[in-house]
Design an enzyme around this catalytic site. Structure first.
Site, PDB file in Angstrom:
ATOM      1  N   THR A 240       0.811  -1.210   0.000  1.00 38.19           N
ATOM      2  CA  THR A 240       0.000   0.000   0.000  1.00 38.19           C
ATOM      3  C   THR A 240       0.847   1.265   0.000  1.00 38.19           C
ATOM      4  OG1 THR A 240      -1.925   1.032   1.034  1.00 38.19           O
ATOM      5  CG2 THR A 240      -0.213   0.197   2.501  1.00 38.19           C
ATOM      6  N   GLN A 262      -1.170   3.751   7.348  1.00 33.25           N
ATOM      7  CA  GLN A 262      -0.864   2.965   6.156  1.00 33.25           C
ATOM      8  C   GLN A 262       0.417   2.148   6.329  1.00 33.25           C
ATOM      9  OE1 GLN A 262      -3.162   2.633   3.472  1.00 33.25           O
ATOM     10  NE2 GLN A 262      -4.226   3.493   5.231  1.00 33.25           N
ATOM     11  N   HIS A 265       0.182  -1.569   7.530  1.00 30.49           N
ATOM     12  CA  HIS A 265      -0.147  -2.702   6.668  1.00 30.49           C
ATOM     13  C   HIS A 265       1.015  -3.661   6.471  1.00 30.49           C
ATOM     14  CE1 HIS A 265      -4.200  -2.036   5.060  1.00 30.49           C
ATOM     15  NE2 HIS A 265      -3.953  -0.749   5.105  1.00 30.49           N
ATOM     16  N   GLU A 331      -1.370   5.323  -4.920  1.00 30.50           N
ATOM     17  CA  GLU A 331      -2.594   4.556  -4.677  1.00 30.50           C
ATOM     18  C   GLU A 331      -3.602   5.435  -3.929  1.00 30.50           C
ATOM     19  OE1 GLU A 331      -3.906   0.451  -2.337  1.00 30.50           O
ATOM     20  OE2 GLU A 331      -2.094   1.509  -1.749  1.00 30.50           O
ATOM     21  N   HIS A 332      -3.159   6.029  -2.820  1.00 33.19           N
ATOM     22  CA  HIS A 332      -3.992   6.937  -2.030  1.00 33.19           C
ATOM     23  C   HIS A 332      -3.325   8.307  -1.995  1.00 33.19           C
ATOM     24  CE1 HIS A 332      -4.451   2.891   0.005  1.00 33.19           C
ATOM     25  NE2 HIS A 332      -5.723   3.166  -0.261  1.00 33.19           N
ATOM     26  N   ASP A 365     -10.789   2.938   3.399  1.00 29.98           N
ATOM     27  CA  ASP A 365     -10.535   1.510   3.572  1.00 29.98           C
ATOM     28  C   ASP A 365     -11.790   0.756   3.999  1.00 29.98           C
ATOM     29  OD1 ASP A 365      -7.886   1.585   2.845  1.00 29.98           O
ATOM     30  OD2 ASP A 365      -7.123   1.756   4.887  1.00 29.98           O
ATOM     31  N   GLU A 419      -9.499  -2.011 -49.764  1.00 31.46           N
ATOM     32  CA  GLU A 419      -8.828  -2.940 -48.850  1.00 31.46           C
ATOM     33  C   GLU A 419      -8.698  -4.340 -49.446  1.00 31.46           C
ATOM     34  OE1 GLU A 419     -10.669  -2.832 -44.997  1.00 31.46           O
ATOM     35  OE2 GLU A 419      -9.795  -0.866 -44.535  1.00 31.46           O
ATOM     36  N   HIS A 424     -17.013  -7.864 -48.953  1.00 28.43           N
ATOM     37  CA  HIS A 424     -17.619  -6.942 -48.006  1.00 28.43           C
ATOM     38  C   HIS A 424     -18.591  -6.007 -48.744  1.00 28.43           C
ATOM     39  CE1 HIS A 424     -14.561  -8.387 -45.310  1.00 28.43           C
ATOM     40  NE2 HIS A 424     -14.914  -7.541 -44.337  1.00 28.43           N
TER      41      HIS A 424
END
Length: 437
Positions: A240, A262, A265, A331-332, A365, A419, A424
């Site tokens: 984290t 944090q 963690h 991340e945060h 969280d 093409e 087509h």
């Protein structure tokens, strides 16, 4: 306690990215081991998963699929306060996730011509909930509620076997699954669990999934990379990260509390403050040292904060702070300044952003209504966090009437010929062979 990085003179963006603090996590190095574990599961199925649980988790599960009775027993035994907290989180995340489901849209390129965009959920998902240093019923909520909001019909959850719980996942994880109505739960972890989701394990009735999500360690991240050709995966969520942009008006104690929260963690968790105020940096450093020493997981917090991945970064002004944050792509991201919205307007890259003194990352969280499964390691520059959209596919529905087709008939025929694909054009002309429009 936190090292200082002086960036009052900013280098160019490429050099800046190289200077910023990051944990020493190398998914590439973990990839061969993850591939070996996945191959073992593909070859030996349930026996491989049981052996991996014994090797890595210290217990051989009696049953890899958690019995329905165990789920209900865990829910019945759940602490009422924890149940109430989970119900609050579920309610708020459900509201936030429902808002992420786009409505169908339609455009008319011309009269009689319509292109509709509708969003279809995948059929089946495998959601991973880590074990390790903590218990994460909140990750059950974040994964399951987002999938349910998208309309996924078949949901399986995996979490590592626990020796202290007779080879079952932690009972709080099981209770959260039961609370959400998920009854397909497996005692399996790590790279093997990701491989089992991706390829299926017939011996235990585990069918392959379409999407694998959820946080985990470096081997889980490596396993996601290994199976990405077979299933869709979310970001490779590693250790984290929190980055706080603050000026001299911010409360040093609140910043320190959030950095420590944090760091709790993991020893590889990143805690970074970016500020243009050296006096605030000093106050935060003092508060971090005091709080880190007093918290329950002080050894783990101390290792995180002393690591190369954590720092206080001094910059010339808040514009430079925003540039540093974008180069880091956290991340945060927390913003605590005299004018948070002005700083927010300069930010482009972050997993989730938390504004003001009363919006800590720990709120996100659990019960903010946002999702906490977010990209780490700078991935927020290119991928989003987990949400309902993770489990949805945009699907185009095209409807033309004869007149609308006639209006572009010559264009399609001309492009098909250019093409070298004349059939087509012939498919267009066939619509008019019975009579010219």
């Amino acid at each position: 306690m936190l090292r200082r990085l002086d960036l009052t003179t900013l280098p160019d963006e490429h050099e800046l990215r190289a200077l910023l603090p990051r944990p020493a996590v190398d998914v590439d190095r973990a990839l061969p081991a993850a591939q070996e574990l996945i191959a073992d599961v593909r070859e030996r199925g349930a026996e491989a998963l049981a052996a991996q649980a014994e090797r890595f988790d210290g217990v051989r599960p009696a049953e890899l699929r958690v019995p329905a009775a165990a789920l209900q027993e865990a829910l019945a035994a759940l602490d009422p306060a924890v149940r109430a907290a989970l119900e609050t989180a579920i309610e708020r995340v459900r509201i936030g996730s429902a808002a992420q489901v786009p409505p169908p849209t339609a455009v008319e390129p011309a009269p009689g011509a319509a292109v509709e965009l509708r969003w279809q959920p995948v059929d089946r998902v495998g959601l991973y909930v880590p074990g390790g240093k903590a218990v994460y019923p909140s990750s059950v909520v974040m994964n399951v509620v987002a999938a349910q909001a998208a309309g996924v019909r078949s949901i399986a959850v995996a979490s590592p076997a626990q020796a202290e719980h007779d080879g079952l996942p932690h009972p709080t994880i099981l209770a959260a699954c039961a609370l959400l109505g998920v009854d397909e739960v497996y005692a399996m972890g790590g790279a093997g669990a990701v491989g089992a989701f991706a390829h299926g394990v017939p011996g235990i009735g585990l069918a392959p999934v379409d999407v694998v999500t959820g946080p985990g360690n470096v081997f889980v991240a490596a396993a996601k990379r290994a199976v990405a050709g077979s299933v869709r995966v979310d970001s490779e969520a590693g250790p984290t990260e929190i980055l706080v942009i603050a000026d001299g008006t911010a409360d040093a104690e609140l910043i320190a509390a959030d950095l420590v929260s944090q760091a709790e963690h993991d020893e590889l968790a990143s805690a970074v403050l970016v500020t243009d105020d050296a006096a605030l940096a000093d106050r935060v450093d003092e508060a971090v040292a005091r709080r880190a020493a007093a918290t329950a997981a002080s050894a783990r917090v101390g290792a995180s904060l002393a690591g190369e991945q954590s720092a206080i970064v001094l910059v010339a002004d808040l514009d430079a702070a925003a540039r540093v944050s974008d180069a880091y792509a956290p991340e945060h991201l927390e913003i605590m300044t005299a004018d948070d919205d002005a700083v927010l307007a300069r930010i482009r890259h972050a997993g989730a952003i938390f504004l003001g003194a009363h919006t800590p990352v720990s709120l996100g969280d659990y019960a903010a209504g946002s999702n906490h499964v977010l990209p780490t390691g700078g991935q927020a520059r290119r991928v989003a966090g987990l949400g309902a959209a993770t489990f949805l596919r945009p699907q185009q529905v095209v409807r033309y009437d004869r007149a609308a087709l006639a209006a572009v008939r010559a264009d399609v025929v001309a492009l098909a010929a250019a093409e070298g694909l004349p059939a087509h054009g012939e498919a267009i002309e066939a619509r008019f062979e019975a009579g010219e429009a």
